[in-house]
Design a protein around this motif. Structure first.
Motif, PDB file in Angstrom:
ATOM      1  N   ILE A 275       0.745  -1.322  -0.144  1.00 11.12           N
ATOM      2  CA  ILE A 275      -0.043   0.060  -0.049  1.00 11.12           C
ATOM      3  C   ILE A 275       0.789   1.378   0.002  1.00 11.12           C
ATOM      4  CG2 ILE A 275      -1.760   1.447   1.393  1.00 11.12           C
ATOM      5  CD1 ILE A 275      -2.871  -1.573   2.156  1.00 11.12           C
ATOM      6  N   MET A 276       1.916   1.054   0.775  1.00 11.78           N
ATOM      7  CA  MET A 276       2.898   2.544   0.733  1.00 11.78           C
ATOM      8  C   MET A 276       3.434   2.642  -0.493  1.00 11.78           C
ATOM      9  SD  MET A 276       4.777   1.639   4.488  1.00 11.78           S
ATOM     10  CE  MET A 276       6.026   2.918   4.156  1.00 11.78           C
ATOM     11  N   VAL A 277       4.083   1.467  -0.972  1.00  8.29           N
ATOM     12  CA  VAL A 277       4.543   1.616  -2.536  1.00  8.29           C
ATOM     13  C   VAL A 277       3.559   2.089  -3.469  1.00  8.29           C
ATOM     14  CG1 VAL A 277       5.625   0.380  -4.404  1.00  8.29           C
ATOM     15  CG2 VAL A 277       6.378  -0.229  -1.972  1.00  8.29           C
ATOM     16  N   ALA A 278       2.584   1.794  -3.325  1.00 12.57           N
ATOM     17  CA  ALA A 278       1.118   2.152  -4.366  1.00 12.57           C
ATOM     18  C   ALA A 278       1.137   3.696  -4.066  1.00 12.57           C
ATOM     19  CB  ALA A 278      -0.001   1.369  -4.140  1.00 12.57           C
ATOM     20  N   THR A 279       0.821   3.894  -2.652  1.00 11.51           N
ATOM     21  CA  THR A 279       0.581   5.502  -2.469  1.00 11.51           C
ATOM     22  C   THR A 279       1.654   6.340  -3.000  1.00 11.51           C
ATOM     23  OG1 THR A 279      -0.385   4.546  -0.447  1.00 11.51           O
ATOM     24  CG2 THR A 279       0.028   6.971  -0.484  1.00 11.51           C
ATOM     25  N   PHE A 280       3.166   5.815  -2.746  1.00 14.97           N
ATOM     26  CA  PHE A 280       4.236   6.702  -2.913  1.00 14.97           C
ATOM     27  C   PHE A 280       4.185   6.723  -4.588  1.00 14.97           C
ATOM     28  CE2 PHE A 280       8.592   7.296  -4.225  1.00 14.97           C
ATOM     29  CZ  PHE A 280       8.956   8.208  -3.312  1.00 14.97           C
ATOM     30  N   ASN A 281       3.859   5.604  -5.384  1.00 18.63           N
ATOM     31  CA  ASN A 281       3.878   5.659  -6.704  1.00 18.63           C
ATOM     32  C   ASN A 281       2.937   6.689  -7.280  1.00 18.63           C
ATOM     33  OD1 ASN A 281       4.630   4.629  -9.222  1.00 18.63           O
ATOM     34  ND2 ASN A 281       2.661   3.361  -9.340  1.00 18.63           N
ATOM     35  N   THR A 282       1.436   6.790  -6.633  1.00 21.77           N
ATOM     36  CA  THR A 282       0.611   7.598  -7.072  1.00 21.77           C
ATOM     37  C   THR A 282       0.827   8.788  -6.561  1.00 21.77           C
ATOM     38  OG1 THR A 282      -1.012   5.824  -6.622  1.00 21.77           O
ATOM     39  CG2 THR A 282      -1.929   7.883  -7.060  1.00 21.77           C
ATOM     40  N   MET A 283       1.294   9.281  -5.383  1.00 22.06           N
ATOM     41  CA  MET A 283       1.374  10.768  -5.022  1.00 22.06           C
ATOM     42  C   MET A 283       2.693  11.072  -5.514  1.00 22.06           C
ATOM     43  SD  MET A 283      -1.069  11.274  -3.056  1.00 22.06           S
ATOM     44  CE  MET A 283      -0.444  12.567  -2.075  1.00 22.06           C
ATOM     45  N   VAL A 284       3.817  10.271  -5.620  1.00 24.47           N
ATOM     46  CA  VAL A 284       5.154  11.130  -6.040  1.00 24.47           C
ATOM     47  C   VAL A 284       5.628  10.622  -7.333  1.00 24.47           C
ATOM     48  CG1 VAL A 284       7.553  11.341  -5.338  1.00 24.47           C
ATOM     49  CG2 VAL A 284       5.741  11.145  -3.674  1.00 24.47           C
ATOM     50  N   THR A 285       5.703   9.448  -7.824  1.00 26.74           N
ATOM     51  CA  THR A 285       6.347   8.697  -8.915  1.00 26.74           C
ATOM     52  C   THR A 285       5.618   9.167 -10.147  1.00 26.74           C
ATOM     53  OG1 THR A 285       7.234   6.837  -7.569  1.00 26.74           O
ATOM     54  CG2 THR A 285       7.367   6.779 -10.061  1.00 26.74           C
ATOM     55  N   ARG A 286       4.258   9.043 -10.201  1.00 25.42           N
ATOM     56  CA  ARG A 286       3.577   9.444 -11.207  1.00 25.42           C
ATOM     57  C   ARG A 286       3.587  10.759 -11.724  1.00 25.42           C
ATOM     58  NH1 ARG A 286      -0.940   5.690 -13.095  1.00 25.42           N
ATOM     59  NH2 ARG A 286      -0.210   3.524 -12.694  1.00 25.42           N
ATOM     60  N   PRO A 287       3.277  11.702 -10.893  1.00 26.10           N
ATOM     61  CA  PRO A 287       3.446  13.133 -11.050  1.00 26.10           C
ATOM     62  C   PRO A 287       4.708  13.354 -11.647  1.00 26.10           C
ATOM     63  CG  PRO A 287       2.384  12.940  -9.013  1.00 26.10           C
ATOM     64  CD  PRO A 287       2.850  11.697  -9.415  1.00 26.10           C
ATOM     65  N   LEU A 288       6.050  12.749 -10.971  1.00 21.23           N
ATOM     66  CA  LEU A 288       7.282  12.948 -11.236  1.00 21.23           C
ATOM     67  C   LEU A 288       7.561  12.650 -12.962  1.00 21.23           C
ATOM     68  CD1 LEU A 288       9.786  12.195  -8.555  1.00 21.23           C
ATOM     69  CD2 LEU A 288       9.487  14.303 -10.075  1.00 21.23           C
ATOM     70  N   ILE A 289       6.872  11.317 -12.963  1.00 22.04           N
ATOM     71  CA  ILE A 289       6.967  10.828 -14.177  1.00 22.04           C
ATOM     72  C   ILE A 289       6.362  11.808 -15.354  1.00 22.04           C
ATOM     73  CG2 ILE A 289       6.120   8.879 -16.111  1.00 22.04           C
ATOM     74  CD1 ILE A 289       6.812   7.097 -13.605  1.00 22.04           C
ATOM     75  N   GLY A 290       5.060  12.149 -15.015  1.00 23.05           N
ATOM     76  CA  GLY A 290       4.477  13.261 -15.939  1.00 23.05           C
ATOM     77  C   GLY A 290       5.211  14.411 -16.170  1.00 23.05           C
ATOM     78  N   ILE A 291       5.880  15.021 -15.069  1.00 19.38           N
ATOM     79  CA  ILE A 291       6.946  16.142 -15.323  1.00 19.38           C
ATOM     80  C   ILE A 291       8.176  15.722 -16.089  1.00 19.38           C
ATOM     81  CG2 ILE A 291       8.565  17.618 -14.176  1.00 19.38           C
ATOM     82  CD1 ILE A 291       6.581  17.466 -11.606  1.00 19.38           C
ATOM     83  N   ILE A 292       8.776  14.509 -15.952  1.00 19.13           N
ATOM     84  CA  ILE A 292       9.653  14.089 -16.729  1.00 19.13           C
ATOM     85  C   ILE A 292       9.136  13.808 -18.337  1.00 19.13           C
ATOM     86  CG2 ILE A 292      11.157  12.245 -17.265  1.00 19.13           C
ATOM     87  CD1 ILE A 292      11.267  11.900 -14.104  1.00 19.13           C
ATOM     88  N   ARG A 293       8.335  13.526 -18.460  1.00 16.10           N
ATOM     89  CA  ARG A 293       7.539  13.198 -19.818  1.00 16.10           C
ATOM     90  C   ARG A 293       7.342  14.524 -20.593  1.00 16.10           C
ATOM     91  NH1 ARG A 293       3.315   8.480 -19.079  1.00 16.10           N
ATOM     92  NH2 ARG A 293       4.699   6.831 -19.523  1.00 16.10           N
ATOM     93  N   ALA A 294       6.761  15.349 -19.559  1.00 16.03           N
ATOM     94  CA  ALA A 294       6.653  16.692 -20.294  1.00 16.03           C
ATOM     95  C   ALA A 294       7.951  17.562 -20.675  1.00 16.03           C
ATOM     96  CB  ALA A 294       5.834  17.770 -19.447  1.00 16.03           C
ATOM     97  N   LEU A 295       8.962  17.129 -19.687  1.00 10.85           N
ATOM     98  CA  LEU A 295      10.275  17.696 -20.065  1.00 10.85           C
ATOM     99  C   LEU A 295      11.041  17.117 -21.252  1.00 10.85           C
ATOM    100  CD1 LEU A 295      12.136  18.237 -16.564  1.00 10.85           C
ATOM    101  CD2 LEU A 295      11.596  20.153 -18.232  1.00 10.85           C
TER     102      LEU A 295
END
Ligand code: C2E
Ligand code: CA
Ligand code: CA
Length: 706
Positions: A56-76
Motif C-alpha cells: 500500500i505504501m509503495v502504491a501510495t508513493f507511486n501515485t503521490m510522487v512517482t506518477r506526477p514526477l513521471i508526468g513532469i519528466i515526460r513533459a520535459l
C-alpha cells in the motif's frame, strides 16, 4: 530505477521493488515477533499484513510522487532545448502547493528564461548574419579586398577578394605582410613604406595608397588601398585595417585620358598643353642654370591651299610625314610638338644662338625634301619664328606669342625662312592692335569710303564697268591701304558689316547713275571668303537689288580662290544661287592661287581677272607673256571673259589686245576715284586720257567687241 525518459518501470526493477518489499516485511515481522516464535500462523499473518502495508505504501508513493514526477519528466522530455520558443509544463493536479508544484513552477521559470534567452540569441544571430551578409555583399560589390593586421595578437587576415583581385584562390596566398610585400611592385614599395611611416608617425586615422601588385598571371594590377590606423591610448598603432581595390581599368582609362589631353591625336606628338608644361619646366631649369631656352614655331607655307587641293585626308598624311621627319632635325633630346593644323613647335633648352639657327635650318631642310603624294612628289616649304629666353621674354605665354610674331615676319618675307623675334615685331603687333581698334571706330563713324576704278574695253577703250574699292582716309592725310586693313577686318569679322556697307553703297551708286541718265555699266564689289559662309549674302544682295530696282546684271562680285578653302560644296551652291539671280561672278587675282582648272569648271563664274603680277613685266618678260597668253587661252576655252589688272603702259595694252584679252583695268586709264570724278567720262583715248566716244578713232570702234 525509473526510466527517466519513458517514465516506466522495467520488470526487473519491479521485481527488485517486490523483493525489497518482501525482505523488508520478513525483517519487520521477525523484529516484531522475535526470532524464536514458533507461531507460524501469527508469523504468516504478520508477514501478510506487513507486506500488504508495504505494498500500500509503495502504491501510495507511486501515485503521490512517482506518477506526477513521471508526468513532469515526460513533459520535459518533449521539450527540445535546441529549439527556441516558450514551452511550459503543466502542474500535476493537486500538487499546486506542494514541492512538486514548486518544482514545476521553477522549471517553468527556467524554461521561460531559456526561451527568452534563446529568442534573443537567435535575434542576435539573425542580425549578425544579416550584417555579415551585407558586408560580404558590399565587399563583393565593390570588388574590394578587406584586410586586417592586429599588431597586438599578430593575427593577419584578408577576405577572399584580396587574393582574388590578383587572380589567386583564397588558399594560395597566406595572409601575411611578407606575402603582400613580395607582390608589390619593387618601384612602388619604397614610396609606400615612406608614406606609411609618415602616416604612422602622425596622428591621422586614414590614408590612401595607389600602387601596383603582381597578379598570378604576372601582369601588374593597379590597386588603391585605403588604410585605417587604429591606435591605442598612447596614440601608437595597434591595428591596421584596410580596403584594397583593383583600379587597373580606371588607371588605364585615366592614363589614356591624360595621354589624349597631352598629345595630338593625328601625329601623337605632344600637344599645346604638354608643350606649355615642358616649356615651363625648361624655363624653370634655365632660371636655375642661367641657360637659354628657344621656342621655334614652324608653319607650313600655304598649307590651307594645299589642304584644299589635295584633300583633308592626304593633307593629314602629309602632316604625319612632317611629324616623322622633324625629330631628325630637332634631335631627340629636345621637345617637338604640334600646336594645331600645320603649326609645329620645338623647344630647345640649354643651347646657344648658333645651334638654334642650325636647328631651324635643319627643320626647313627636311621640309623641302619632296613629299610623296599618290606616287607624285610634292614640294613644301615652311616658315619658322623663334623666340629666346631670357632675351625676348621670361614666361611661356610671351615666348609663344613672340615666336608667333616672328613667324608672321618670316611668312611676310615669302616663307621658306626663319626669323628671330625682334622688339620691332612687338611694335608691329601693337600697331596691328591699334589698327583693329581704329578700324572699328572708323566703321562706327562711317569714315570708310567706296571709290571706283573703271574697267575698259581693250579695243574701244570704252568704260565697261567699275570695280568698287574701299578707301580709308587717315586722320593726318593719305589713306590706309586696303592690303593693311582688309586682312584685319577679315580676321576680326568686321568684314561683314564693312562688306554690307560696300554692297549698299555700290547699289546706291548704280541708282544715282541711273537717275543721272548715265549709260548703265556694272559695278563689281570684292567679296571676301568670310562673307560667303552662309546664305545671308545672297539674300542681302537680292534684297538690295530689289530695293534700288536694279537689274541683277549690274552687280558683279569678285572672289579670290581662297573662298573655296573651307566648304567647297556650300560655296559652289551659294555662287550658283547668285548666278541664277543674274549677278556676275569674277575670279580675282587669277594665277596666284592654287585652284586647279578642275575647280574653275565647277564654278559658275563668268570672268577671270588676271593678277597684276603677270601684267607688271609685260611685254618684255617672256615667262609672264607665256603665262598671260596661256591664261587667256584657257579662259577663252572655258567661255570666260578676261580682264587684265594693273595695266599701266601702252606696251601692256598692246600685248593684251593681241593676246585676246577683253577688258583691262589700271592706272593707264584711271586709279580708283570717288564716283563724282567719273561724271561725263564714258571712255578713254589711246593715251589713257578721258575722252568722248565721238573722238575715238573709227578703226577701233569697228573692232569693238563689247
Ligand atoms: P584687288 O581686288 O585685286 O583690287 C585691285 C587693286 O589693284 C586695288 O588696290 C587697285 O587700286 C590696284 N590697282 C588697280 N590698277 C592698278 C595699277 O595699274 N597698278 C597698280 N600698282 N595697282 C593697281 P587696292 O585698292 O589697294 O586694293 C587692294 C585689295 O584690297 C583689293 O585687291 C581687294 O582684294 C581688297 N579690297 C579693296 N576693296 C575691298 C572691298 O570692298 N572688299 C573686300 N573684301 N576687299 C577689298
Ligand atoms: Ca578685286
Ligand atoms: Ca585683283
Amino acid at each position: 530505477m525509473i526510466d527517466l525518459i519513458t517514465g516506466t518501470l522495467s520488470i526487473r526493477q519491479a521485481m527488485r521493488i517486490l523483493i525489497a518489499a518482501v525482505t523488508l516485511s520478513v525483517f519487520a515481522t521477525l523484529v516484531r515477533l522475535g526470532p524464536f516464535s514458533a507461531d507460524t500462523y501469527s508469523f504468516a499473518s504478520n508477514f501478510a499484513w506487513t507486506l500488504l502495508l508495504g505494498l500500500i505504501m509503495v502504491a501510495t508513493f507511486n501515485t503521490m510522487v512517482t506518477r506526477p514526477l513521471i508526468g513532469i519528466i515526460r513533459a520535459l522530455a518533449v521539450i527540445n532545448p535546441l529549439k527556441a520558443g516558450l514551452s511550459t509544463i503543466a502542474t500535476p493536479a493537486g500538487h499546486e502547493n506542494d514541492e512538486l508544484g514548486h518544482l514545476v513552477a521553477r522549471l517553468n521559470l527556467l524554461l521561460g528564461t531559456m526561451a527568452v534567452r534563446d529568442c534573443e540569441r537567435s535575434r542576435h544571430q539573425e542580425a549578425l548574419a544579416k550584417s555579415e551578409e551585407r558586408l560580404r555583399l558590399a565587399i563583393t560589390a565593390t570588388r574590394s579586398g578587406v584586410w586586417d593586421i592586429n599588431l597586438e595578437t599578430r593575427e593577419h587576415w584578408w577576405s577572399p577578394e584580396f587574393p582574388a583581385a590578383l587572380g589567386y584562390a583564397p588558399d594560395e596566398l597566406v595572409p601575411a605582410p611578407s606575402t603582400w610585400r613580395s607582390l608589390v611592385h619593387p618601384d612602388d614599395l619604397p614610396d609606400i613604406m615612406k608614406k606609411w611611416d609618415a602616416r604612422v608617425q602622425g596622428t591621422g586615422k586614414t590614408f590612401r595608397l595607389v600602387y601596383r601588385m603582381r597578379s598570378k598571371s604576372g601582369a601588374w594590377v593597379w590597386v588603391k588601398d585605403r588604410v585605417l590606423i587604429i591606435r591605442n591610448n598612447e596614440g601608437k598603432p595597434r591595428r591596421y585595417t584596410g580596403v584594397m581595390r583593383d583600379i587597373t581599368a580606371q588607371k588605364l582609362a585615366e592614363d589614356q585620358l591624360h595621354y589624349l589631353s597631352t598629345h595630338d591625336r593625328l601625329t601623337n606628338l605632344p600637344n599645346r598643353n604638354l608643350i606649355q608644361d615642358r616649356l615651363a619646366q625648361a624655363l624653370a631649369g634655365a632660371c636655375a642654370s642661367n641657360g637659354k631656352v628657344a621656342v621655334l614655331f614652324l608653319d607650313i607655307d600655304r598649307f590651307k591651299l594645299i589642304n584644299e587641293s589635295v584633300g583633308h585626308e592626304a593633307a593629314d598624311g602629309l602632316l604625319c610625314t612632317v611629324a616623322e621627319r622633324l625629330p631628325d632635325a630637332v634631335g631627340v633630346s629636345h621637345t617637338l610638338g604640334r600646336l594645331n593644323g600645320d603649326e609645329f613647335v620645338a623647344i630647345l633648352a640649354g643651347v646657344g644662338e648658333p645651334e638654334i639657327a642650325r636647328c631651324a635650318r635643319a627643320m626647313l631642310a627636311v621640309m623641302r625634301e619632296p613629299f610623296m603624294l599618290d606616287n607624285r612628289p610634292l614640294q613644301l616649304t615652311a616658315s619658322i619664328g623663334i623666340s629666346v629666353f631670357p632675351e625676348d621674354a621670361a614666361d611661356v605665354v610671351a615666348l609663344m606669342k613672340h615666336a608667333d610674331a616672328a613667324i608672321n615676319q618670316a611668312k611676310a618675307g615669302g616663307g621658306n625662312s626663319y626669323r628671330f623675334y625682334t622688339a620691332q615685331m612687338q611694335d608691329h603687333a601693337l600697331a596691328r592692335l591699334a589698327l583693329e581698334q581704329n578700324l572699328y571706330e572708323a566703321m562706327e563713324r562711317s569714315e570708310l569710303e567706296l571709290w571706283y576704278q573703271p574697267k575698259v574695253c581693250v579695243h574701244t577703250l570704252k568704260i565697261l564697268g567699275f570695280e568698287a574699292l574701299l578707301r580709308w582716309p587717315r586722320a593726318g592725310g593719305g589713306y590706309v591701304p586696303p592690303s593693311e586693313f582688309i586682312p584685319v577686318a577679315e580676321e576680326t569679322g568686321l568684314i561683314l558689316p564693312i562688306g554690307d556697307m560696300v554692297l549698299e553703297t555700290a547699289c546706291r551708286q548704280l541708282g544715282v547713275w541711273r537717275e543721272a541718265g548715265r549709260r548703265a555699266v556694272p559695278i563689281a564689289i570684292n567679296v571676301s571668303a568670310k562673307q560667303l559662309k552662309n546664305r545671308a549674302l545672297v539674300d542681302r544682295i537680292s534684297e538690295r537689288l530689289g530695293y534700288y530696282d536694279l537689274s541683277p546684271g549690274l552687280l558683279q562680285i569678285e572672289i579670290t580662290e581662297s573662298v573655296l578653302l573651307d566648304d567647297v560644296e556650300m560655296t559652289v551652291a551659294l555662287l550658283r544661287e547668285l548666278r541664277d539671280l543674274g549677278v556676275g561672278i569674277a575670279i580675282d587675282d587669277f594665277g596666284t592661287g592654287y585652284s586647279s582648272l578642275a575647280y574653275l569648271r565647277r564654278l559658275p563664274i563668268g570672268t577671270l581677272k588676271i593678277d597684276r603680277a603677270f601684267i607688271r613685266d609685260l611685254p618684255d618678260n617672256a615667262e609672264d607673256a607665256t603665262m598671260t597668253a596661256a591664261i587667256i587661252g584657257i579662259g577663252r576655252q572655258l567661255g570666260l571673259r578676261l580682264v587684265a589688272e594693273g595695266v599701266e603702259t601702252q606696251g601692256q595694252l598692246a600685248f593684251l589686245r593681241a593676246a585676246g584679252c577683253d577688258e583691262m583695268q589700271g592706272f593707264l586709264f584711271s586709279p580708283a576715284r570717288p564716283a563724282e570724278d567719273f561724271a561725263g567720262i564714258t571712255h578713254y583715248n589711246t593715251h589713257g586720257n578721258p575722252a568722248n566716244l565721238a573722238v575715238l578713232p573709227p578703226a577701233r570702234a569697228v573692232n569693238a567687241r563689247a
